[in-house]
Design a protein around this motif. Sequence first.
Motif, PDB file in Angstrom:
ATOM      1  N   THR A 361       0.828  -1.209   0.000  1.00 17.67           N
ATOM      2  CA  THR A 361       0.000   0.000   0.000  1.00 17.67           C
ATOM      3  C   THR A 361       0.860   1.255   0.000  1.00 17.67           C
ATOM      4  O   THR A 361       2.046   1.223   0.348  1.00 17.67           O
ATOM      5  N   PHE A 362       0.219   2.369  -0.359  1.00 12.68           N
ATOM      6  CA  PHE A 362       0.907   3.648  -0.493  1.00 12.68           C
ATOM      7  C   PHE A 362       0.484   4.582   0.643  1.00 12.68           C
ATOM      8  O   PHE A 362      -0.692   4.949   0.751  1.00 12.68           O
ATOM      9  N   ASN A 363       1.438   4.955   1.475  1.00 15.82           N
ATOM     10  CA  ASN A 363       1.199   5.949   2.517  1.00 15.82           C
ATOM     11  C   ASN A 363       0.648   7.233   1.891  1.00 15.82           C
ATOM     12  O   ASN A 363       1.166   7.698   0.880  1.00 15.82           O
ATOM     13  N   LYS A 364      -0.398   7.762   2.494  1.00 14.39           N
ATOM     14  CA  LYS A 364      -0.996   8.979   1.933  1.00 14.39           C
ATOM     15  C   LYS A 364      -0.021  10.156   1.937  1.00 14.39           C
ATOM     16  O   LYS A 364      -0.184  11.122   1.172  1.00 14.39           O
ATOM     17  N   ASN A 365       1.018  10.093   2.780  1.00 18.53           N
ATOM     18  CA  ASN A 365       1.976  11.195   2.895  1.00 18.53           C
ATOM     19  C   ASN A 365       3.230  10.989   2.060  1.00 18.53           C
ATOM     20  O   ASN A 365       4.177  11.763   2.184  1.00 18.53           O
ATOM     21  N   MET A 366       3.273   9.961   1.227  1.00 15.68           N
ATOM     22  CA  MET A 366       4.489   9.730   0.435  1.00 15.68           C
ATOM     23  C   MET A 366       4.719  10.882  -0.540  1.00 15.68           C
ATOM     24  O   MET A 366       3.782  11.482  -1.068  1.00 15.68           O
ATOM     25  N   LYS A 367       5.985  11.178  -0.767  1.00 19.64           N
ATOM     26  CA  LYS A 367       6.340  12.326  -1.600  1.00 19.64           C
ATOM     27  C   LYS A 367       6.353  12.004  -3.093  1.00 19.64           C
ATOM     28  O   LYS A 367       6.013  12.843  -3.919  1.00 19.64           O
ATOM     29  N   ASN A 368       6.763  10.792  -3.464  1.00 21.35           N
ATOM     30  CA  ASN A 368       6.966  10.494  -4.882  1.00 21.35           C
ATOM     31  C   ASN A 368       6.337   9.159  -5.273  1.00 21.35           C
ATOM     32  O   ASN A 368       7.033   8.153  -5.427  1.00 21.35           O
ATOM     33  N   PRO A 369       5.009   9.126  -5.460  1.00 19.39           N
ATOM     34  CA  PRO A 369       4.361   7.868  -5.862  1.00 19.39           C
ATOM     35  C   PRO A 369       4.809   7.359  -7.221  1.00 19.39           C
ATOM     36  O   PRO A 369       4.768   6.160  -7.483  1.00 19.39           O
ATOM     37  N   LYS A 370       5.259   8.254  -8.101  1.00 22.74           N
ATOM     38  CA  LYS A 370       5.748   7.799  -9.401  1.00 22.74           C
ATOM     39  C   LYS A 370       6.986   6.931  -9.223  1.00 22.74           C
ATOM     40  O   LYS A 370       7.111   5.865  -9.855  1.00 22.74           O
ATOM     41  N   ALA A 371       7.894   7.351  -8.358  1.00 20.49           N
ATOM     42  CA  ALA A 371       9.088   6.554  -8.092  1.00 20.49           C
ATOM     43  C   ALA A 371       8.717   5.219  -7.458  1.00 20.49           C
ATOM     44  O   ALA A 371       9.334   4.189  -7.757  1.00 20.49           O
ATOM     45  N   ALA A 372       7.693   5.228  -6.607  1.00 16.38           N
ATOM     46  CA  ALA A 372       7.242   3.985  -5.973  1.00 16.38           C
ATOM     47  C   ALA A 372       6.713   3.011  -7.027  1.00 16.38           C
ATOM     48  O   ALA A 372       7.000   1.810  -6.982  1.00 16.38           O
ATOM     49  N   ILE A 373       5.931   3.521  -7.980  1.00 19.68           N
ATOM     50  CA  ILE A 373       5.412   2.670  -9.055  1.00 19.68           C
ATOM     51  C   ILE A 373       6.568   2.138  -9.903  1.00 19.68           C
ATOM     52  O   ILE A 373       6.605   0.956 -10.271  1.00 19.68           O
TER      53      ILE A 373
END
Length: 537
Positions: A361-373
């Motif tokens: 899951t993705f923390n709502k406070n993450m800074k860079n969801p593109k990098a996570a993907i």
Amino acid sequence: MKSGFKKWIGLALPACLALVVAMSGCSKTGDTTGASGNGNSAAPAGAKQEDKYDKLPKDVSISMFDRGQVSSDEGTYEENRWVKWIREQSGINLKVVPVPRNQAQEKLNVLVASNQAPDLIWEYDRNYIGNLVTQGVIQPIDEYIDKYSTSYKKYLQENPDLKPYISFDGKIYAMTTKRTISTIANHGIWIRQDWLDKLGLKTPTTMDELIAVAQAFKDNDPDGNGKADTVPIVGYTFGDVISAMFGAVWADWYLEDGKMKYGPTLDRYGDALATEKKMYDLGLLDKELFTDKDNSRTKQLWTTGKAGICMCQWGGGTVQVMNRDLMTNNPNALLAPLEPVSTKYGKYGTYQETPAFIYVTFNKNMKNPKAAIQYLDWIMDKGWFSLNFGTEGTHYKLVNGIPQKTDNDKFKKEVLYASEYGVLRPLIEKAEDWPIKAAQDPLSQKIANLEVKSLNTVLKNKFRRDIPYQPNVIEINEAKASIRKTIDEIRAKTVTQSGYTAEKALEDLRKEWKRLGGDKAEQLAQEWYEKNKSNFK
């Protein structure tokens, strides 16, 4: 690349081709619809619109289960050869946040409450993910998958049956892959076949027979040392195995005459408690059953040949190490997987998982969801294989396209801990591949063949799961979370205290469930079931 490897990456290649096509398309068409972020006029035709995440560092943090498997000379869960390899190969600056496996959810909750939770939070437990959804800790990721993913997006399109497991309120909140047969199978039972043979006992098939065998293990000196020092039953999943054989595990809802009922409030759960108590009173269980928090006592008793039955897991990981240590310490020890035994309610299998594997899951406070993907797509494409099997030529060689361990001790030290870094894995496996994958020394082959039998034994006995996944409703989650500690306390009190009966325990559990809003939770669970049952297979 060797030709045999193709069958192992069959799912990854189409994704790579899709990426090539997508890149080709982008180079021709561009994005001409949006205005730039600084208030200027629309970008010229053919210009690519700037993405706000492209200016950010490719920093991603992720939770990890600390199972105590990283040796000091390998480093730590935060820094080791594989974390360094991930950073080099993926282009992502990965930070690992370990949490103790047996306290994972509690520790993650503390990190969440203190705003120190990592960008990617994962668990095997869908109920826990549901709690994070209702608490607003994690965010929907449909848009990120659609906009930034290639490999995972394609995988999900090809496996639409996974979507209900990762969706809450119509939105996707997690990424997951399908479990392999070895991860669908979970709990299992092992028995000392040589002890059965020595005492002239038959393999038990009912709960009464199981208790009788355990009593014989206690009284008749099966290890032949002339001392009454054997412990018939050990196991870090003991309570779960017993309740599963009665068809009433603590975490699940069940359909009773078409009505949704919570497992620990059922008569079957009371009978499971009564059985545990009987075993304890007869001296068939280790007295440290409830204080062995890190399973060290179970491991000690099993590997030193002092225990006759282990209620643990079907194989792999911890159990494989335990069995190896036992057979190394005692080459004459004969192990056999034991089928779950029947009770007055019939025969139910030990705990098995649902088709979805790890929920990322993705923390709502993450800074860079593109990098996570991008990181998770890399895991899907390439990373998962090496993190599971190590380096070709060092830890494995390919035999008929299957990675075969070349040195079990080296693998155990250098690779075993790395598998969970590969949180997404499009792996397909068959039980008969186990001897091929295992190291070829006699002991490794012996263990591999035992695990084939154990895996088949577990899978042929169906675990009772009345609904495919549990309801995610705030009031239900809160009620279950509130009573969890009480269930553990009442179970321990029932089993270990002579004046506290299972009947009284069940009565107290039902009262506490009612006090915590159980009636309302059951009403909401029933409404949820009626609304969703048409989607269940």
